[in-house]
Scaffold this motif. Structure first.
Motif, short mmCIF file in Angstrom:
data_model
loop_
_atom_site.label_atom_id
_atom_site.label_comp_id
_atom_site.label_asym_id
_atom_site.label_seq_id
_atom_site.Cartn_x
_atom_site.Cartn_y
_atom_site.Cartn_z
N GLU B 520 1.28 -0.93 -2.83
CA GLU B 520 2.24 -0.89 -1.73
C GLU B 520 2.00 0.31 -0.83
N LEU B 521 1.75 1.47 -1.49
CA LEU B 521 1.54 2.70 -0.73
C LEU B 521 0.28 2.60 0.12
N ARG B 522 -0.77 2.07 -0.47
CA ARG B 522 -2.03 1.91 0.27
C ARG B 522 -1.78 1.10 1.52
N GLU B 523 -1.03 0.02 1.31
CA GLU B 523 -0.78 -0.90 2.41
C GLU B 523 0.03 -0.24 3.52
N SER B 524 1.18 0.32 3.13
CA SER B 524 2.09 0.81 4.17
C SER B 524 1.58 2.09 4.83
N LEU B 525 0.88 2.93 4.10
CA LEU B 525 0.37 4.16 4.71
C LEU B 525 -0.87 3.88 5.55
#
Lengths: 254, 682
Positions: B520-525
């Motif tokens: 999720e973090l990879r995606e949103s950042l």
């Protein structure tokens, strides 16, 4: 008093499965007095070795008895036997049986160490025995460094250092050359003269001719005996030789 | 027809000496199987599919090499024992009219038979067990299991070639030994008169000195880097010292005891001390080998086992918080770019919400990161030194506001700063930065997120807290420009000064949730503006890599330990066998001279115990002294858990000692069986 008294000794070996019986000794009786020098002769298989094993208390007779200084060997307890052997009997073997991990000195001292003597006592005895046997310059050597004759001399020293009642020798000249044989036999004569009783089992007529008395064993019995009397070594040699010829010819008791 | 004869002679030769040949044959089979297993795993396709499979294959590749080396040495060693016993037979053949050439044929056949038989057996068991080994490996590394049985032709040919070469060398050495001897010497070689051992004081004392040096090195080791460089030196020293001490030192000790007459001439000591001197001379090398093998087993198992069981510890040390997000901005202006930061925080919150977890212990700070070139002379305002004489630092500048928010309020005047150095000495109490001189108001004991940095880096990091975000950036820029002007820095090469925003937090969630959050973090950042580049370090994401690496090392450690243990067992077996045969005659004599069987047994028992357990005791001693070094080396793998290391070592020692005792009991029975075969006659 008789030092060693052997009476009606019989030894029967049984094969393991109990089938065959072999009679190694039929009925052997003789006695040895203190200070005697006796040789026992006989062919291979005549029971010499069995006899010596029984005298050394390494084997038990089927019947009969052995008394050493009046004491019946069968009365000595199994646990005390080793100590008894160590204190009363000295052994000289054909193959010397020196331990190659010890110097000659340590080999000679072995029975004393096992007997728990003090070190000072050991040194005193070592000194006197080795002076007599001419071993002093060899004491620090290892068995592999000395000749067969010297090894056998060390073995004799080991045997007599405990002042045994009797010295038992099993073919002591068997592994020696003629020169060393002469040496050893002279040595035996010498220690006998100083009072040591010797019982020697041998094949060799020459070795036997140095003894004072020779017993002949055949088929598990004492077949004959000869006394040296006043005879010289050479004369005695001749008489033994003749006796052996008669024995080999299957003659009856002379 | 003639060939048939040689073949038959070889066959009966092997069969007749099966008591010594069988263990040798089993060793050959075992070594072959073990080598095949490692070689086939190293090239196994299922391995390369795994996460970190590359590392694993290179670890196993290294293992193949170690195994091969060990097989060569060990098979040579055992074979030399066999040849010694066979010489008599060859001498007999020679006397019966066979020329040395013919004996060479017999030997050739023998080697061929052994080679073919052990290769067949070894490959059979190797292929059979390689799947089990693979499952064990996959299980250790918690990878996914594949259930197809694969046979690796490459590994088979490698095994065949390696062992072909080994047996060829063994054959050559056998031929050489036969060439050297004349028939009578061959016949008698088994009981050639042995010289009494002499105490070689030079070697004995040399061994003691070397051992002391190695131990000193091990206990004074101060940091992991030193441990790496000194470890192999220390190992070599210990090996040499062990051999010297066992061969020369023990004889020396026995000789000293013999000189003490009052001690030596006692029934309890007389026989044992003198035969021990002989035994040590003959078996010193064997005992030293046992000791070194045992040490290897213990160190390997302890090290790799501790690493594997401490994997969570390592992860926690390497990644103290579960997640670290770093946003790197170009230049230092971004320190005041609150818009980007709140964008980042928003994205972070959204990702957390989507993954269904909550951030705990969340901390964040701004910092200015200098490239790794800040030299001591510049920081202290000293005249410039040549780069080779100057000490280098990495420099982080942190605004006071950020520090105070995390560590409590703190005031600094304009030319004061707070300093934290990660455990290493810092340059001076005044620091010159951007032409201004600062005095160090306080040296801090700890610093937020300092542990997140890679402290294995040999260049120390200085953390400086300076008042004001803007001033932080300006100072850094001014300082950096000055360095560029002096030619001490080059933005093209080192990337210049950058501003970072770092945020770290824990979730306490399960590893699946953590993995989901990472995604999720990879995606949103990743979808954010490119005023900065964001990177995410997650403990969970690194776990599988750690497991592959440490699991692989542990697996290899296990396999090698098994191989070493087998070798130990075999050496012990041969030792007992040869000693039994030697002592047979000695026993016989001692009985005749007036030692009771019980006395002999008692004396021999105590000797055997000493001789037998000396290597184990020495191995444990070696392990104890290896401890500080092991501890330092494990820190390279981020493992600082001393109790775990001690426990692992304790378990390893216990297990190995148990094995050792079992082997002792079974082989000493074999020994007494041989010895009591001594005849009981005059």
């Amino acid at each position: 008093m008789q030092l060693l008294e052997v009476r009606q000794l019989q030894k029967i070996y049984r094969t393991r499965l109990g089938g065959q019986q072999v009679e190694a000794l039929h009925s052997v009786s003789f006695s040895v007095e203190k200070g005697e020098y006796v040789a026992i002769m006989g062919e291979s298989g005549s029971g010499k070795t069995t006899l010596l094993n029984i005298l050394a208390a390494l084997d038990k007779p089927t019947a009969g008895s052995v008394r050493l200084e009046g004491r019946d060997l069968s009365s000595v307890k199994e646990s005390a036997m080793t100590a008894f052997r160590r204190d009363n009997l000295g052994f000289v073997f054909q193959e010397f049986n020196l331990l190659d991990t010890f110097t000659l000195e340590d080999n000679i001292l072995l029975p004393l160490v096992l007997g728990g003597r003090s070190h000072a006592d050991m040194q005193r005895r070592l000194e006197s025995v080795c002076r007599e046997l001419g071993l002093l310059p060899l004491l620090k050597k290892y068995p592999y460094e000395v000749s067969g004759g010297q090894k056998q001399r060390a073995a004799v020293a080991r045997a007599i250092i405990t002042n045994p009642a009797i010295l038992l020798a099993d073919e002591p000249t068997g592994a020696l050359d003629s020169h060393s044989t002469d040496d050893l036999l002279r040595l035996f004569g010498q220690i006998n003269e100083s009072g040591q009783t010797i019982l020697m089992v041998t094949h060799s007529v020459k070795a036997a001719s140095h003894a004072r008395r020779v017993l002949f064993i055949r088929d598990g019995e004492v077949f004959h005996q000869l006394y040296r009397g006043e005879a010289t070594d050479v004369q005695f040699y001749q008489r033994i030789s003749d006796t052996l010829t008669v024995l080999a010819g299957g003659g009856t008791q002379a | 027809m003639k060939t048939g004869l040689y073949f038959r002679l070889a066959q009966t030769g092997i069969r007749r000496s099966r008591r010594t040949y069988l263990p040798y044959f089993f060793t050959c089979v075992g070594m072959t199987a073990m080598f095949y297993i490692i070689a086939s795993l190293a090239s196994s396709p299922s391995l390369t599919d795994m996460a970190g499979g590359r590392t694993l294959s290179s670890i196993l590749g290294f293992g193949t090499f170690v195994m091969a080396l060990f097989a060569v040495i060990f098979l040579f060693y055992t074979n030399s024992f066999l040849i010694r016993r066979r010489k008599k037979e060859f001498g007999l053949y020679n006397i019966l009219g066979m020329s040395k050439k013919h004996i060479a044929f017999v030997l050739l056949w023998e080697t061929l038979i052994t080679y073919v038989a052990s290769l067949t057996g070894g490959l059979f068991f190797g292929i059979l067990l390689s799947k089990a080994a693979e499952l064990c490996l996959v299980n250790l590394t918690r990878g996914t299991v594949r259930y197809d049985l694969s046979v690796s032709p490459f590994a088979i040919s490698m095994t065949a070639v390696l062992f072909g070469a080994v047996f060829f060398l063994i054959l050559l050495s056998g031929l050489w030994q036969i060439r050297l001897n004349n028939p009578v010497a061959l016949l008698r070689s088994e009981n050639a008169g042995e010289k009494p051992p002499r105490a070689n004081y030079l070697l004995g004392v040399g061994g003691a000195v070397l051992l002391a040096a190695a131990y000193w090195m091990a206990i004074t080791v101060a940091d992991p880097i030193q441990a790496i460089t000194e470890f192999f030196v220390a190992v070599m020293l210990v090996i040499v010292a062990t051999f010297l001490l066992f061969i020369a030192g023990s004889v020396m000790l026995c000789r000293l005891l013999q000189k003490n007459k009052a001690y030596y001439y006692r029934p309890a000591h007389f026989v044992s001390v003198s035969s021990m001197a002989f035994r040590m001379k003959r078996n010193g090398a064997g005992l030293a080998s046992i000791c070194i093998l045992a040490t290897m087993v213990l160190v390997t198992l302890t090290g790799s086992g501790c690493l594997y069981f401490g994997v969570e510890d390592s992860l926690r040390t390497r990644y103290p918080t579960e997640f670290v997000i770093t946003a790197q901005f170009d230049g230092t202006d971004a320190l005041e770019d609150t818009e980007s930061i709140s964008m980042l925080e928003g994205a972070l919150d959204r990702a957390l919400a989507r993954a269904g977890c909550e951030a705990k212990n969340r901390i964040a700070l701004h910092r200015v990161v200098y490239p790794t070139l800040s030299a001591e002379s510049l920081l202290t305002g000293q005249p410039e030194k040549a780069p080779t004489e100057d000490r280098f630092f990495r420099l982080h500048l942190i605004p006071l506001a950020d520090y105070a928010a995390l560590a409590g309020s703190e005031t600094l005047s304009e030319h004061e700063l707070l300093l934290y150095s990660d455990g290493r000495p810092y340059p001076a109490d005044t620091i010159v930065l951007g032409g201004e001189t600062f005095s160090v108001k306080r040296v801090l004991d700890s610093f937020p997120l300092a542990e997140e940095a890679d402290d294995r880096n040999p260049i120390p990091t200085l953390y400086l807290v300076v008042g004001g975000r803007g001033r932080c950036g300006a100072l850094a820029q001014a300082d950096y420009l000055e360095r560029v002007r002096q030619g001490r820095a080059d933005p093209e090469r080192d990337g210049g000064v950058n501003g970072d925003w770092v945020c770290a937090f824990d979730t306490g969630a399960s590893s699946q949730t953590q993995a989901a959050l990472t995604e999720e973090l990879r995606e949103s950042l990743g979808s954010l503006d490119d005023a900065f580049s964001a990177s995410i370090i997650s403990r969970a994401a690194n776990r599988s890599e750690f497991l592959t690496l440490y699991g692989g090392l542990f697996f290899l450690g296990l396999l090698l330990s098994i191989a070493f243990s087998c070798a130990t067992v075999l050496i012990i077996y041969y030792k007992q066998l040869s000693e039994g045969l030697e002592d047979q005659a000695r026993f016989d004599i001692m009985k005749k001279v007036g030692m009771t069987a019980r006395d002999i047994r008692k004396s021999v028992n105590s000797q055997m115990l000493t001789v037998f357990f000396l290597p184990l005791a020495a191995a444990v001693l070696h392990l104890c002294f290896a401890f500080p070094m092991l501890h330092q080396l494990l820190q390279l793998f981020d493992l600082k858990n001393l109790p775990l290391l001690l426990t692992t070592a304790g378990i390893c020692v216990g297990g190995f000692a148990l094995l050792y005792v079992l082997v002792y009991r079974s082989t000493s029975n074999a020994y007494f069986r041989i010895v009591s075969g001594a005849k009981d006659r005059i």
